[in-house]
Scaffold this active site. Structure first.
Site, PDB file in Angstrom:
ATOM      1  N   GLU A 426       0.823  -1.221   0.000  1.00  0.00           N
ATOM      2  CA  GLU A 426       0.000   0.000   0.000  1.00  0.00           C
ATOM      3  C   GLU A 426       0.852   1.264   0.000  1.00  0.00           C
ATOM      4  O   GLU A 426       0.590   2.217   0.742  1.00  0.00           O
ATOM      5  CB  GLU A 426      -0.941   0.001   1.210  1.00  0.00           C
ATOM      6  CG  GLU A 426      -1.898  -1.166   1.202  1.00  0.00           C
ATOM      7  CD  GLU A 426      -2.951  -1.124   2.301  1.00  0.00           C
ATOM      8  OE1 GLU A 426      -2.873  -0.258   3.179  1.00  0.00           O
ATOM      9  OE2 GLU A 426      -3.852  -1.976   2.275  1.00  0.00           O
ATOM     10  N   GLU A 502      -4.034  -8.959   0.491  1.00  0.00           N
ATOM     11  CA  GLU A 502      -4.464  -8.709   1.875  1.00  0.00           C
ATOM     12  C   GLU A 502      -5.983  -8.709   1.872  1.00  0.00           C
ATOM     13  O   GLU A 502      -6.597  -7.997   1.066  1.00  0.00           O
ATOM     14  CB  GLU A 502      -3.909  -7.366   2.353  1.00  0.00           C
ATOM     15  CG  GLU A 502      -3.898  -7.239   3.857  1.00  0.00           C
ATOM     16  CD  GLU A 502      -3.147  -5.985   4.293  1.00  0.00           C
ATOM     17  OE1 GLU A 502      -1.967  -5.814   3.934  1.00  0.00           O
ATOM     18  OE2 GLU A 502      -3.761  -5.181   5.000  1.00  0.00           O
TER      19      GLU A 502
HETATM   20  C1  GAL Z   1      -4.068  -2.554   5.553  1.00  0.00           C
HETATM   21  C2  GAL Z   1      -2.580  -2.462   5.854  1.00  0.00           C
HETATM   22  C3  GAL Z   1      -2.230  -3.269   7.078  1.00  0.00           C
HETATM   23  C4  GAL Z   1      -3.190  -2.972   8.179  1.00  0.00           C
HETATM   24  C5  GAL Z   1      -4.578  -3.296   7.717  1.00  0.00           C
HETATM   25  C6  GAL Z   1      -5.625  -3.129   8.777  1.00  0.00           C
HETATM   26  O1  GAL Z   1      -4.492  -1.542   4.744  1.00  0.00           O
HETATM   27  O2  GAL Z   1      -1.847  -2.944   4.776  1.00  0.00           O
HETATM   28  O3  GAL Z   1      -0.919  -2.962   7.479  1.00  0.00           O
HETATM   29  O4  GAL Z   1      -3.070  -1.651   8.523  1.00  0.00           O
HETATM   30  O5  GAL Z   1      -4.888  -2.445   6.650  1.00  0.00           O
HETATM   31  O6  GAL Z   1      -6.916  -3.316   8.238  1.00  0.00           O
END
Ligand code: GAL
Length: 820
Positions: A426, A502
């Site tokens: 991100e 993710e």
């Molecule tokens: C994502 C990020 C993670 C964490 C997660 C929580 O956007 O890559 O590090 O912050 O959100 O939802």
């Protein structure tokens, strides 16, 4: 230097395990007798002998994990643009509220046993948090910036006769992390002594360019220092049988050999068979150096036409989890037994892949993934040049990014588990033309250093990356959340496949249930008062698994994509375990100080969600799990939904023998109905809830019951391992449950307990998984949280028996463990 310091060994000043290998190479782990101070001192003191105020510690060490928690530590104010926040807030606990910010020094007196003139001495670090500066005898030998990366220095020229003093300065800045980064020498430090004519550090690269059941080609490239040298390679299987051997021509620089292994045992997630390459470097008849490199014979392929990701020619979906590096109550200090426990829990869930979010993994974790059969997505950065955090990696990107990628690849590329690299998570550089160039630049470095694995980036700004070309550049486009954009991204990106790099970010607390049961999508722009009106003041998330962040989604939103879109090659759920810091959605609410994202809590105990993933991912074993618990005094007659997570398609629920009807998984209603069995109208009545599951033909095949527990009667203690190694490092995790006279968990018991370990072990830590608890992990006292907690005990270095005694509120329990 140039002299042996046997007297130091005798005085016990030199510690650590020293392994002598043929060819004169010695590897010593510098683990004990370090001196530590958590403040800045001047050069004179760091090179002098005054050890007042220095604490003696062993490494791996995390200086901040003993706390205390404090809401003022690294309190981060402002707007998190990335989360679409519009209003500035004050975030306590975002980096764990543990005292990790500041400067600290480590010192160690060491010597090089049997040092011979002309030998090379390397000092290696697997990571040091952060900005390590390394001094030998008061002279700076080098520095690194990234706290997660492996690095080393040739310290030969700085060594002197007699004792040598190694000093390491570390500094953690505030506003430099989005989670608890840990602090100190939290990973291994080693001394490597070898001949001047020797293999270069991380000099071997073993690949298997051709693999079939009949035979495999093993390509071994070895970088050497010295001319007219040759390498003898012997490949052994796990049982020690020689399966191939070869001797290279004499040469220098890089020496390449190709060996053939007949009928290879192929590394796979279900059969993680490994081989060992014994590599010996000769000059004439003299053996100069020797190293043994473990590797696996396996084939990976990414091919949209063949179905995405293929492991050994078989389409394989990533059923993965993201993991931060901390080990809950142990902090960031690495411990192999703790890592192995995590992986064992995940394996049983049916998980087959790990993403080291958002940084370089520990070598121990990679070793375990090789041995236990996990695929690995090794990540490098959470930031490139555009900042997320004022003092984040953006400060170093230009100067250090290439060096960091090179070290990541060189140190880890022989691990068969690694099947993909990630150059970023991100990164705000997803916006703008410069970011596209950076993405390509980094990817090219990965390709240059390792042509065998593809590169991804976890992208959250999916629309921007579709427009700018960023997403098209990546070998494998990774989407973080944004399930509504999968179709579009698949159409627009040229690769023909997508990875859920993710997913989910569903939030829950073990054993906590909110009524009425409804979906809550967190509103990041809600005021504190608005949030409290929704969540109350417990600062816990419901284990009905229907609460998620503003940017994220529920597990089923991903399940449908994984199942219905053949071009989605898998997912990495955020996260396998809760971690210190990032207490979303309560990051403005003290005392929340650790995450709610985990499938397991911070103590490693599975939450209900564990069984939802297990019901889909573990295709071999039965899953039949009922929630919630059934102790709802005061809710008699009120609607108390019952959910069942199971691999079976349908089941009937009974409350005190009265049928509540049959539920069957269906695609016709909500996504939840496709994966959960839900009885939403159940009225609470104390007693027994029972679920009977049916096979495809409608026959009752399995059943489970949950009872209303009576008064707390005793403690039940169960250890993940009853026999551990007597090496002073190994751990056993003992789950303590408060139960009634029949052994039913008392799900509301919050008993203050104390712990005592006698015999061949020590009390190490305790954790109850409550993200709002301010009790410290290293103190032998803690409250159970929703009936449970986990005590970690550590072996001493003599074999014997140890006893853990647990006392509290008039009850007692004990367990005996062995160390061997
Ligand atoms: C994502 C990020 C993670 C964490 C997660 C929580 O956007 O890559 O590090 O912050 O959100 O939802």
């Amino acid at each position: 230097m140039k002299q042996i310091l046997i007297q130091l060994i005798l005085l016990g000043l030199i510690a650590g395990s020293c392994a002598e290998q043929a060819g004169g190479r010695r590897v010593e782990t510098l683990d004990s007798n370090w001196q530590f101070i958590n403040e800045d001192i001047h050069g004179a003191e760091r090179t002098g002998c005054n050890t007042d105020n220095w604490e003696t510690v062993s490494v791996p060490h995390d200086w901040a994990i003993k706390g205390p928690f404090d809401e003022e530590i690294d309190k981060q104010s402002g707007i998190i643009k990335q989360n679409n926040e519009k209003i500035a807030t004050e975030k306590t606990g975002r980096t764990g509220a543990l005292p990790h910010v500041g400067i600290a020094w480590y010192r160690k007196v060491f010597a090089v046993p049997d040092y011979k003139s002309g030998e090379k001495v390397l000092l290696t670090f697997d990571g040091a948090m952060s900005q390590p500066q390394v001094f030998i005898n008061g002279t700076k030998v080098g520095e690194w910036k990234n706290g997660y990366n492996y690095f080393y220095f040739d310290i030969s020229q700085y060594l002197k006769k007699g004792e040598n003093l190694l000093a390491v300065r570390l500094e953690n800045l505030p506003y430099s992390s989005r989670w608890y980064p840990g602090a100190g020498l939290y990973r291994k430090v080693q001394l490597i002594v070898k001949d001047e004519v020797s293999f270069k550090h991380w000099g071997h690269f073993i690949t298997t360019p051709q693999v079939s059941e009949k035979s495999a080609a093993v390509n071994i490239k070895s970088k050497v220092s010295g001319r007219d040298v040759y390498v003898k390679a012997i490949i052994k299987d796990a049982a020690g049988n020689v399966v191939a051997s070869h001797q290279s021509e004499a040469g220098g620089g890089e020496i390449e050999q190709v060996l053939t292994v007949e009928n290879p045992s192929i590394w796979d997630v279900d059969s993680p068979d490994l081989y060992f390459a014994e590599l010996s470097l000769y000059k004439g008849d003299a053996l100069k150096d020797q190293e043994t490199i473990r590797f696996g014979i396996r084939k990976i392929e990414y091919n949209a036409d063949k179905g995405g990701f293929l492991l050994n020619d078989k389409v394989t979906k990533f059923k993965g989890v993201c993991l931060h590096h901390d080990l809950g109550p142990l902090g960031a200090a690495i411990n192999k037994a703790a890592l192995k426990r995590q992986l064992t829990i995940l394996k049983d869930m049916g998980c087959n892949a790990i993403r080291s979010s958002h940084n370089m993994p520990s070598l121990e974790q990679l070793e375990l993934c090789d041995e236990m059969g996990f695929l690995f997505l090794a990540e490098s950065f959470d930031e490139w040049k555009k900042p997320k955090m004022k003092n984040g990696y953006n400060l170093y990107f230009d100067e250090w990014a290439e060096k960091d990628v090179v070290n990541l690849v060189h140190a880890t590329r022989n691990h068969p588990c690694i099947v993909m690299w990630s150059s970023g998570n991100e990164v705000p550089d997803q916006h703008g033309a410069a970011g596209v160039k950076r993405a390509k630049w980094l990817q090219d470095i990965f390709h240059r250093e390792d042509p065998t694995r593809p590169v991804t980036v976890g992208m959250d700004q999916v629309e921007a990356t579709m427009k700018s070309g960023f997403g098209a550049v990546m070998d494998i486009p990774g989407l973080n959340y944004r399930v509504h954009l999968y179709n579009d991204a698949y159409e627009k990106f040229p690769q023909g496949m997508l990875l859920g790099s993710e997913t989910a970010s569903t939030v829950s607390t073990r054993g906590f249930y909110r009524f009425p049961v409804e979906q809550i999508k967190d509103d990041y722009n809600a005021s504190k008062a608005q949030k409290e009106a929704i969540y109350g003041d417990t600062y816990q998330c419901s284990s009905y698994d229907l609460e998620y962040c503003g940017w994220s989604n529920l597990p089923e939103d991903d399940f449908v994509l994984q199942e219905d879109k053949p071009w989605v090659i898998g997912e990495f759920v955020w996260t396998g375990f809760d971690y210190l810091g990032e207490p979303t959605p309560f990051d403005q609410f003290w005392p929340s100080r650790s995450s709610y994202f985990g499938i397991c809590d911070l103590a490693g105990l599975p939450k209900d969600r564990y069984y939802l993933y297990r019901s889909r991912w573990n295709t071999k074993d039965e899953t039949l799990h009922i929630l919630p618990h059934w102790n709802w005094e005061g809710r008699e007659g009120e609607t108390t939904p019952v959910f069942v997570y199971t691999n079976y398609n349908s089941a009937e629920l009974f409350v005190n023998g009265v049928s509540q009807g049959v539920q069957t998984k269906t695609k016709d209603k909500s996504k939840q109905h496709r994966y959960r069995l839900m009885w939403n109208d159940v009225k609470y009545q104390a007693g027994t809830i029972k679920v009977v599951a049916f096979d495809k033909d409608g026959n009752a095949i399995a059943e489970k019951e949950v009872h209303t527990a009576g008064a707390p009667h005793h403690f039940e203690l169960s250890a993940n391992r009853k026999v551990i190694s007597a090496d002073g490092k190994d751990l056993s995790y003992v789950t303590v449950s408060v139960v009634d006279k029949d052994g039913n968990l008392c799900p509301n018991a919050n008993h203050q307990l104390s712990f005592e370990v006698t015999g061949a072990g020590l009390f190490k830590a305790v954790c109850n998984g409550d993200a709002t608890s301010l009790e410290m992990f290293h103190q032998p006292s803690m409250k159970t949280f929703n009936g449970q907690l986990v005590v970690t005990v550590q072996s001493k270095d003599q074999a014997g028996e140890m006893k853990l005694l647990v006392k509290g509120e008039g009850l007692k329990g004990e367990i005996l463990l062995q160390t061997k």
